[in-house]
Scaffold this motif. Structure first.
Motif, PDB file in Angstrom:
ATOM      1  N   GLY A  74       0.670  -1.216  -0.144  1.00  0.00           N
ATOM      2  CA  GLY A  74      -0.138  -0.139  -0.039  1.00  0.00           C
ATOM      3  C   GLY A  74       0.804   1.254   0.058  1.00  0.00           C
ATOM      4  O   GLY A  74       2.139   1.309  -0.353  1.00  0.00           O
ATOM      5  N   GLU A  75       0.197   2.181   0.246  1.00  0.00           N
ATOM      6  CA  GLU A  75       1.009   3.808   0.337  1.00  0.00           C
ATOM      7  C   GLU A  75       1.206   4.162   1.743  1.00  0.00           C
ATOM      8  O   GLU A  75       0.533   3.941   2.452  1.00  0.00           O
ATOM      9  N   TYR A  76       2.604   4.499   1.761  1.00  0.00           N
ATOM     10  CA  TYR A  76       3.181   4.812   2.780  1.00  0.00           C
ATOM     11  C   TYR A  76       3.428   6.339   2.835  1.00  0.00           C
ATOM     12  O   TYR A  76       3.725   7.069   1.713  1.00  0.00           O
ATOM     13  N   ALA A  77       3.270   7.181   4.185  1.00  0.00           N
ATOM     14  CA  ALA A  77       3.130   8.494   3.975  1.00  0.00           C
ATOM     15  C   ALA A  77       4.376   9.015   5.009  1.00  0.00           C
ATOM     16  O   ALA A  77       4.689   8.414   6.016  1.00  0.00           O
ATOM     17  N   PHE A  78       5.135  10.150   4.400  1.00  0.00           N
ATOM     18  CA  PHE A  78       5.970  10.809   5.266  1.00  0.00           C
ATOM     19  C   PHE A  78       5.756  12.257   5.161  1.00  0.00           C
ATOM     20  O   PHE A  78       5.672  12.749   4.227  1.00  0.00           O
ATOM     21  N   CYS A  79       5.608  12.873   6.517  1.00  0.00           N
ATOM     22  CA  CYS A  79       4.944  14.156   6.652  1.00  0.00           C
ATOM     23  C   CYS A  79       5.879  15.025   7.329  1.00  0.00           C
ATOM     24  O   CYS A  79       6.666  14.418   8.346  1.00  0.00           O
ATOM     25  N   PHE A  80       6.213  16.380   7.062  1.00  0.00           N
ATOM     26  CA  PHE A  80       6.945  17.072   7.866  1.00  0.00           C
ATOM     27  C   PHE A  80       6.113  18.151   8.257  1.00  0.00           C
ATOM     28  O   PHE A  80       5.204  18.746   7.639  1.00  0.00           O
ATOM     29  N   SER A  81       6.167  18.395   9.590  1.00  0.00           N
ATOM     30  CA  SER A  81       5.363  19.565  10.134  1.00  0.00           C
ATOM     31  C   SER A  81       6.311  20.694  10.824  1.00  0.00           C
ATOM     32  O   SER A  81       7.215  20.151  11.537  1.00  0.00           O
ATOM     33  N   ASN A  82       5.813  21.752  10.484  1.00  0.00           N
ATOM     34  CA  ASN A  82       6.448  23.210  10.772  1.00  0.00           C
ATOM     35  C   ASN A  82       5.614  23.903  11.798  1.00  0.00           C
ATOM     36  O   ASN A  82       5.589  25.075  11.837  1.00  0.00           O
ATOM     37  N   ASP A  83       4.767  23.385  12.631  1.00  0.00           N
ATOM     38  CA  ASP A  83       3.644  24.173  13.433  1.00  0.00           C
ATOM     39  C   ASP A  83       4.227  24.998  14.643  1.00  0.00           C
ATOM     40  O   ASP A  83       3.923  25.679  15.071  1.00  0.00           O
ATOM     41  N   MET A  84       5.667  24.441  14.835  1.00  0.00           N
ATOM     42  CA  MET A  84       6.451  25.189  16.063  1.00  0.00           C
ATOM     43  C   MET A  84       6.643  26.532  15.667  1.00  0.00           C
ATOM     44  O   MET A  84       7.282  27.328  16.615  1.00  0.00           O
ATOM     45  N   SER A  85       6.887  26.907  14.269  1.00  0.00           N
ATOM     46  CA  SER A  85       7.582  28.043  13.773  1.00  0.00           C
ATOM     47  C   SER A  85       6.659  28.932  13.555  1.00  0.00           C
ATOM     48  O   SER A  85       5.508  28.934  13.319  1.00  0.00           O
ATOM     49  N   THR A  86       6.727  30.321  14.215  1.00  0.00           N
ATOM     50  CA  THR A  86       5.849  31.443  13.823  1.00  0.00           C
ATOM     51  C   THR A  86       5.849  31.981  12.410  1.00  0.00           C
ATOM     52  O   THR A  86       4.827  32.391  11.804  1.00  0.00           O
ATOM     53  N   PHE A  87       7.185  32.201  12.014  1.00  0.00           N
ATOM     54  CA  PHE A  87       7.229  32.738  10.763  1.00  0.00           C
ATOM     55  C   PHE A  87       8.427  32.178  10.095  1.00  0.00           C
ATOM     56  O   PHE A  87       8.640  32.365   8.827  1.00  0.00           O
ATOM     57  N   ALA A  88       9.377  31.475  10.597  1.00  0.00           N
ATOM     58  CA  ALA A  88      10.494  30.732   9.877  1.00  0.00           C
ATOM     59  C   ALA A  88      10.128  29.800   8.960  1.00  0.00           C
ATOM     60  O   ALA A  88       9.480  28.596   9.253  1.00  0.00           O
ATOM     61  N   GLU A  89      10.528  29.477   7.919  1.00  0.00           N
ATOM     62  CA  GLU A  89      10.575  28.583   6.743  1.00  0.00           C
ATOM     63  C   GLU A  89      11.572  27.634   6.936  1.00  0.00           C
ATOM     64  O   GLU A  89      12.628  27.879   7.272  1.00  0.00           O
ATOM     65  N   LYS A  90      11.451  26.354   6.680  1.00  0.00           N
ATOM     66  CA  LYS A  90      12.429  25.243   6.811  1.00  0.00           C
ATOM     67  C   LYS A  90      12.656  24.641   5.424  1.00  0.00           C
ATOM     68  O   LYS A  90      11.831  24.214   4.863  1.00  0.00           O
ATOM     69  N   VAL A  91      13.768  24.576   4.981  1.00  0.00           N
ATOM     70  CA  VAL A  91      14.171  24.026   3.704  1.00  0.00           C
ATOM     71  C   VAL A  91      14.938  22.399   4.227  1.00  0.00           C
ATOM     72  O   VAL A  91      15.695  22.256   4.845  1.00  0.00           O
ATOM     73  N   VAL A  92      14.345  21.519   3.579  1.00  0.00           N
ATOM     74  CA  VAL A  92      14.487  19.968   3.876  1.00  0.00           C
ATOM     75  C   VAL A  92      14.716  19.331   2.842  1.00  0.00           C
ATOM     76  O   VAL A  92      14.107  19.429   1.697  1.00  0.00           O
ATOM     77  N   ASP A  93      15.984  18.475   2.874  1.00  0.00           N
ATOM     78  CA  ASP A  93      16.223  17.531   1.830  1.00  0.00           C
ATOM     79  C   ASP A  93      15.797  16.313   2.520  1.00  0.00           C
ATOM     80  O   ASP A  93      16.235  15.896   3.648  1.00  0.00           O
ATOM     81  N   PHE A  94      15.146  15.474   1.479  1.00  0.00           N
ATOM     82  CA  PHE A  94      15.027  14.066   1.978  1.00  0.00           C
ATOM     83  C   PHE A  94      14.811  13.098   0.690  1.00  0.00           C
ATOM     84  O   PHE A  94      14.890  13.540  -0.448  1.00  0.00           O
ATOM     85  N   GLU A  95      14.968  11.772   1.305  1.00  0.00           N
ATOM     86  CA  GLU A  95      14.962  10.849   0.098  1.00  0.00           C
ATOM     87  C   GLU A  95      14.038   9.539   0.651  1.00  0.00           C
ATOM     88  O   GLU A  95      14.419   9.234   1.683  1.00  0.00           O
ATOM     89  N   ILE A  96      13.500   9.163  -0.229  1.00  0.00           N
ATOM     90  CA  ILE A  96      12.415   7.925  -0.018  1.00  0.00           C
ATOM     91  C   ILE A  96      12.986   6.874  -0.869  1.00  0.00           C
ATOM     92  O   ILE A  96      12.614   7.009  -2.132  1.00  0.00           O
TER      93      ILE A  96
END
Length: 220
Positions: A98-120
């Motif tokens: 089936g389908e596997y999900a990988f999620c990134f959450s940036n809820d802790m930041s008020t205004f900062a953006e996060k640049v994420v490198d990832f590989e699946i």
């Protein structure tokens, strides 16, 4: 001439394996900008159980270089749940199709953006070393299996080198961000210190002038 012919045959066989063999690993390597209060999910499909599922991520810039990560199976079972993590490298066994999900959450930041490198990546087929003895065959087939296993080992080493390069890239980005932050703090501290020196100098001149002006006496 015989040695040259044997070398040519090996090269032709190697090219044939690289060209006509089916893909062993499905991989997805991306760089994503996770905005503040955003939850971004990425999915991969596993068409058979017991396959190896590899997941790598690293925060390259933004805030404190941390992010929340969650990986879930098709039955909504949580495989991985991390909070304020900077980077990670994990391997799972996909027990279900089936389908596997990988999620990134940036809820802790008020205004900062996060640049994420990832590989699946998903390993699609058995390695030759994992194949039963009845399936290996003999003669040219066994020779091809040995070459296939060598290619697997070479691919593993290249993957390891690639991961090391990503790790050093992440460290370089973080160190560069630290240098920029330190430079900015030194600049503003020096500017504030200079302003305070000017203000204190002006205040001292003002106090001294008032002191001597008040000390004057008039004589008749």
């Amino acid at each position: 001439m015989r040695s040259f012919s044997a070398t040519s045959a090996v090269l032709v066989a190697l090219m044939a394996i690289l060209t006509f063999s089916s893909t062993k690993v499905d991989a997805t390597a991306l760089t994503y900008n996770v905005a503040a209060h955003e939850r971004a999910c990425f999915y991969t499909w596993v068409d058979a159980p017991r396959k190896k599922l590899a997941f790598y991520f690293a925060v390259q810039s933004g805030g404190s270089f941390d992010i929340d990560v969650e990986a879930t199976a098709p039955n909504n079972k949580i495989l991985l749940q991390l909070e304020k993590e900077r980077q990670g490298d994990y391997v799972f066994t996909a027990n279900e199709e089936g389908e596997y999900a990988f999620c990134f959450s940036n809820d802790m930041s008020t205004f900062a953006e996060k640049v994420v490198d990832f590989e699946i990546s998903v390993e699609n087929e058995k390695r030759p070393s994992q194949v039963d003895s009845n399936e290996k065959g003999t003669g040219p087939q066994a020779h091809a299996n040995n070459m296939d296993e060598s290619l697997y080992r070479l691919n593993d080493e290249l993957s390891r080198i690639d991961r090391m390069q990503k790790h050093f890239k992440t460290r370089e980005n973080r160190n560069f961000s630290t240098v920029i932050s330190t430079e900015s703090r030194i600049f503003w501290f020096s500017l504030t210190e200079s302003a305070m020196i000017v203000i204190m100098s002006a205040l001292q001149v003002f106090v001294v002038r008032n002191f001597f002006s008040g000390a004057k006496r008039s004589y008749v």
